[in-house]
Each structure stands twice: as structure tokens, then as C-alpha cells.
Design an enzyme around this catalytic site. Structure first.
Site, mmCIF file in Angstrom:
data_model
loop_
_atom_site.group_PDB
_atom_site.id
_atom_site.type_symbol
_atom_site.label_atom_id
_atom_site.label_comp_id
_atom_site.label_asym_id
_atom_site.label_seq_id
_atom_site.Cartn_x
_atom_site.Cartn_y
_atom_site.Cartn_z
ATOM 1 N N ALA A 166 -3.617 2.810 2.373
ATOM 2 C CA ALA A 166 -4.283 2.906 3.672
ATOM 3 C C ALA A 166 -5.605 3.645 3.509
ATOM 4 O O ALA A 166 -5.632 4.813 3.130
ATOM 5 C CB ALA A 166 -3.387 3.635 4.667
ATOM 6 N N ARG A 221 8.110 1.580 -3.339
ATOM 7 C CA ARG A 221 8.799 2.552 -4.191
ATOM 8 C C ARG A 221 9.408 1.887 -5.425
ATOM 9 O O ARG A 221 9.468 2.495 -6.506
ATOM 10 C CB ARG A 221 9.860 3.288 -3.373
ATOM 11 C CG ARG A 221 9.265 4.286 -2.395
ATOM 12 C CD ARG A 221 10.287 4.815 -1.412
ATOM 13 N NE ARG A 221 10.696 3.803 -0.454
ATOM 14 C CZ ARG A 221 11.538 4.029 0.549
ATOM 15 N NH1 ARG A 221 12.064 5.241 0.710
ATOM 16 N NH2 ARG A 221 11.856 3.066 1.394
ATOM 17 N N LEU A 251 12.942 -2.281 0.123
ATOM 18 C CA LEU A 251 14.104 -2.136 -0.748
ATOM 19 C C LEU A 251 14.562 -3.471 -1.320
ATOM 20 O O LEU A 251 15.753 -3.795 -1.342
ATOM 21 C CB LEU A 251 15.240 -1.426 -0.001
ATOM 22 C CG LEU A 251 14.886 -0.037 0.557
ATOM 23 C CD1 LEU A 251 16.091 0.578 1.269
ATOM 24 C CD2 LEU A 251 14.376 0.892 -0.538
ATOM 25 N N ARG A 270 -0.757 -5.979 8.647
ATOM 26 C CA ARG A 270 0.558 -5.358 8.489
ATOM 27 C C ARG A 270 1.005 -4.810 9.836
ATOM 28 O O ARG A 270 0.248 -4.105 10.506
ATOM 29 C CB ARG A 270 0.552 -4.230 7.458
ATOM 30 C CG ARG A 270 1.988 -3.809 7.091
ATOM 31 C CD ARG A 270 2.039 -2.827 5.957
ATOM 32 N NE ARG A 270 3.356 -2.907 5.304
ATOM 33 C CZ ARG A 270 3.808 -2.043 4.404
ATOM 34 N NH1 ARG A 270 3.062 -1.019 4.033
ATOM 35 N NH2 ARG A 270 4.990 -2.198 3.861
ATOM 36 N N TYR A 303 0.550 4.156 13.412
ATOM 37 C CA TYR A 303 -0.859 4.517 13.325
ATOM 38 C C TYR A 303 -1.641 3.855 14.465
ATOM 39 O O TYR A 303 -1.053 3.222 15.334
ATOM 40 C CB TYR A 303 -1.396 4.185 11.930
ATOM 41 C CG TYR A 303 -0.697 4.992 10.855
ATOM 42 C CD1 TYR A 303 -0.709 6.391 10.891
ATOM 43 C CD2 TYR A 303 0.024 4.381 9.833
ATOM 44 C CE1 TYR A 303 -0.037 7.147 9.933
ATOM 45 C CE2 TYR A 303 0.696 5.126 8.874
ATOM 46 C CZ TYR A 303 0.662 6.508 8.930
ATOM 47 O OH TYR A 303 1.330 7.263 7.988
ATOM 48 N N PRO A 351 0.826 -1.219 0.000
ATOM 49 C CA PRO A 351 0.000 0.000 0.000
ATOM 50 C C PRO A 351 0.856 1.264 0.000
ATOM 51 O O PRO A 351 1.845 1.354 0.735
ATOM 52 C CB PRO A 351 -0.806 -0.115 1.298
ATOM 53 C CG PRO A 351 -0.749 -1.563 1.671
ATOM 54 C CD PRO A 351 0.567 -2.057 1.178
#
Length: 374
Positions: free
Chosen positions: A57, A329, A306, A237, A189, A23
Site C-alpha cells: 500500500a 503471508r 490462506l 482491491r 482504509y 501487497p
């Protein structure tokens, strides 16, 4: 055939391969409603060959959004625009997941590319600007810096309402056609705030001991599992470690994995961090050891962070460090990463290319003398 591009089954869902789009918030919705940006942004990952695309999210309540530009699923009117995107992903062979979230004390923050809340009056109207007081386990501001607001502490009625909101959003996700729901309990969060002693200073049954701090996450998992079809997988998650002094630890995550497995959770998506003082140094595959450790708790895991080399991704799977490989990314940089990785690992196989491009790419490669079988 490589493991990375072998099918993978959880409950009644079989993914075409083990690549996942993690996400990624786009801060581009109005009133929580998806639009053409989300269709194109997410649709390109299905065209690029990913097995599972997890939407950003998505707030289970208006005040649960990270920003006013986040997606939401607290209202039936938000279902159809999401369903349009889900249908496109399905037509192109990808499964669709949605991350259900509540930002807690990290809610009502500025859009990242703006200079704080610098919207003009005209922009506020155009962008459906909103700001509000966030809620949290304890009345502790996330950080004394621009963009964060001191929260109100949730009472037990408020906590119960959060749990209900997650379950209601899961029902709407099912109506929209999603195959996977992921509960967001990472990155500082709300659910991560309850888990972590950094943010949770409560003295009632939702604070103090590990058992108490896990209570809300487990209640949300139970409620969502009851609302979500039995044949569809449920992910959680987590920040497997806060990476900050006095925070959540990998031992805590292993314990949580066992409790979540008992409540019908099917996989853990293993990230890290979310609070000030984060001490992990990002680098290639830096979170893979977290996925390996959590996997020892008995749940399949998704490795993220990564991972961009196809051979390394394959090795993560063959070593048993994780069961799925997620890119964020890296997927933004190369939406066709699975297609390219499939060529690297499995030779001259063009089946992941969309049918509209498949023959043309093969012909181009023949003319160039590349990616052809010996």
C-alpha cells in the site's frame, strides 16, 4: 500444463503464470522512499517464480500513509527508487504492480512491532518519524484504542484532491515502469470507509445511499483509468464484505463490480474486513467464496487468504472461482512457492528456477532421486 502455471492476459499484459504476491506493508521506508529492504523483499518473489508482484500500500499523499514507514508516490523523487525494483522484477520474468492507497482515519498509526509511539528522539530522527491528524468521510475515530487518532471529515474540495492524488500517483507509477495499478478500497482504509455505512455518516452526495457511498471509488477509478495507459490493466482491491454488523455486503460488492467494469477496471482483488466486530473466521481458503460471488458481477477476480496447497489453488481456478491466486503471508514463508507448486502440479519442470540455480537444483534432485520424470 496446469491452469495455475498457464499464461494469463489482461489488456496488453501477459503474466507468465497466475500466481500473485499480494501487497504487504513493510513499514521500512523513509519519507515514502523505497530502499534496499524493498528491493530484496520484493525481488525474492520474482526469483521464486511469481507471475505478478504487487508492491505494498503506497500513499498517494503524505497523510494517506498508514504509518510514517510506508511507501509513497506523491512526489517525483519517489519514482527512481521504485523503478530500480521494477527493473529487477522484469529481468527475472515477473510483472510489477503497485497498490495505490489512502489510509483515511487509519493513518498515522504506530509501526506494528513497536509498543505504540515509543520512538526516542534519536530514533525519530533516524527513522524520519512523522505523526499527523488523519482525514475520513466522517469525523469518527476508527477505534478507541492506542494508536488511532480522531480524524477530520473531508469536505468536497478535500475529496476532489484525493481523487487527483490517485490519478497523479498512477502517472508516476507509469513512469516507474509498473504494468498494473491496484486501487486500495479494502481493509477499512479511506475508500472502504466511504463505501461502508460503518464509517460513512455523511448526508451529502458522498453518503447515505449505496450509489452515493460508491461515488468516490468510482470517481477515483475513472480518474486513474484516464491517467493510466490503455494497454495496462487496472485492479481494485475490496473488502468484499466488512464482516461486521451494519457493514458492506457481498451484494454491494457485486453491484460495485458492475460499475467498476463499466469504468475500465479489469479485475477485483477480493479480501474482507477492516472494521471492529469482524465476524469471519480465518481458515484455509475462507475468502474464496467471496471471489466467486464477485466474479458473478462480470469481472475477473483474484482469490486471496490462506491458500497454500498447490492442488487447492489449481482447483479454485478450474472451478471458475477466481482467475488469479494471491499469496501474502504464504509468500513470506516460502518465496519459492510457485517453483515448488509447479513441480507438484506439472512434474519435473525446472524452468521457473532462476538460470543461476536451475541446473544445480536439477543435479541435486537427480542425486537425491527426486522430482525426476518417470
Amino acid at each position: 500444463m496446469s491452469q495455475l502455471f498457464s499464461p494469463y492476459t489482461l489488456r496488453g499484459l501477459t503474466l507468465r503464470n497466475r500466481t500473485v504476491v499480494a501487497p504487504m506493508c513493510q513499514y521500512s521506508a523513509q519519507h515514502g522512499v523505497a530502499n534496499d529492504w524493498h528491493l530484496v523483499h520484493l525481488g525474492r518473489f520474482a526469483l521464486g517464480g511469481f507471475g505478478l508482484v504487487i508492491f505494498e500500500a503506497t500513499g498517494v499523499t503524505p497523510e494517506g500513509r498508514i504509518s510514517y514507514g510506508d511507501l509513497g508516490l506523491w512526489d517525483d523523487e519517489q519514482i527512481r527508487p521504485l523503478s530500480r525494483i521494477v527493473d529487477f522484477l522484469h529481468r527475472e520474468g515477473a510483472a510489477a504492480g503497485i497498490q495505490l492507497a489512502h489510509a483515511g482515519r487509519k493513518a498515522s498509526t504506530p509501526i506494528p512491532w513497536r509498543n505504540g509511539f515509543d520512538e526516542t528522539a534519536a530514533e525519530k530522527a533516524e527513522l524520519a518519524f512523522e505523526a499527523w491528524t488523519p482525514v475520513a468521510p466522517s469525523a469518527l475515530i476508527h477505534a478507541d484504542k492506542l494508536g488511532f487518532t480522531a480524524p477530520d471529515a473531508l469536505d468536497e474540495a478535500g475529496i476532489a484532491a484525493v481523487t487527483t492524488a490517485f490519478a497523479d500517483a498512477a502517472r508516476r507509477a507509469e513512469r516507474a515502469g509498473f504494468e498494473v495499478v491496484e486501487i486500495h478500497a479494502a481493509h477499512g482504509y479511506l475508500l472502504n470507509q466511504f463505501l461502508s455505512p460503518i464509517a460513512n455518516r455523511r448526508t451529502d452526495r458522498y453518503g447515505g445511499s449505496l450509489e452515493n457511498r460508491m461515488r468516490l471509488v468510482l470517481e477515483v477509478a475513472e480518474a486513474v483509468r484516464a491517467a493510466w495507459p490503455e494497454d495496462k490493466p487496472l485492479f481494485v482491491r475490496i473488502s468484499a464484505v466488512d464482516g461486521s454488523d451494519g457493514g458492506w455486503t457481498i451484494a454491494d460488492s457485486i453491484a460495485l463490480a458492475g460499475e467498476l467494469k463499466a469504468r475500465g477496471v479489469d479485475a477485483m482483488h477480493c479480501s474482507s474486513g477492516g472494521f471492529d466486530g469482524y465476524g469471519l473466521k480465518p481458515g484455509p481458503h475462507y475468502q474464496v467464496p467471496l471471489a466467486r460471488a464477485v466474479r458473478s458481477g462480470g469481472l475477473p477476480t483474484i482469490a486471496v487468504g490462506l491458500i497454500d496447497d498447490p492442488a487447492a489453488a489449481e482447483a479454485i481456478l478450474t472451478r471458475g472461482d477466481a482467475d488469479l491466486i494471491a499469496l501474502a503471508r504464504g509468500a513470506l514463508e516460502d518465496p519459492n512457492w510457485p517453483i515448488h507448486a509447479h513441480h507438484v502440479l506439472d512434474g519435473a519442470d525446472y524452468e521457473l528456477w532462476p538460470k543461476q540455480a536451475r541446473a544445480r537444483i536439477r543435479d541435486k534432485d537427480r542425486a537425491m532421486g527426486i522430482r525426476q520424470p518417470g
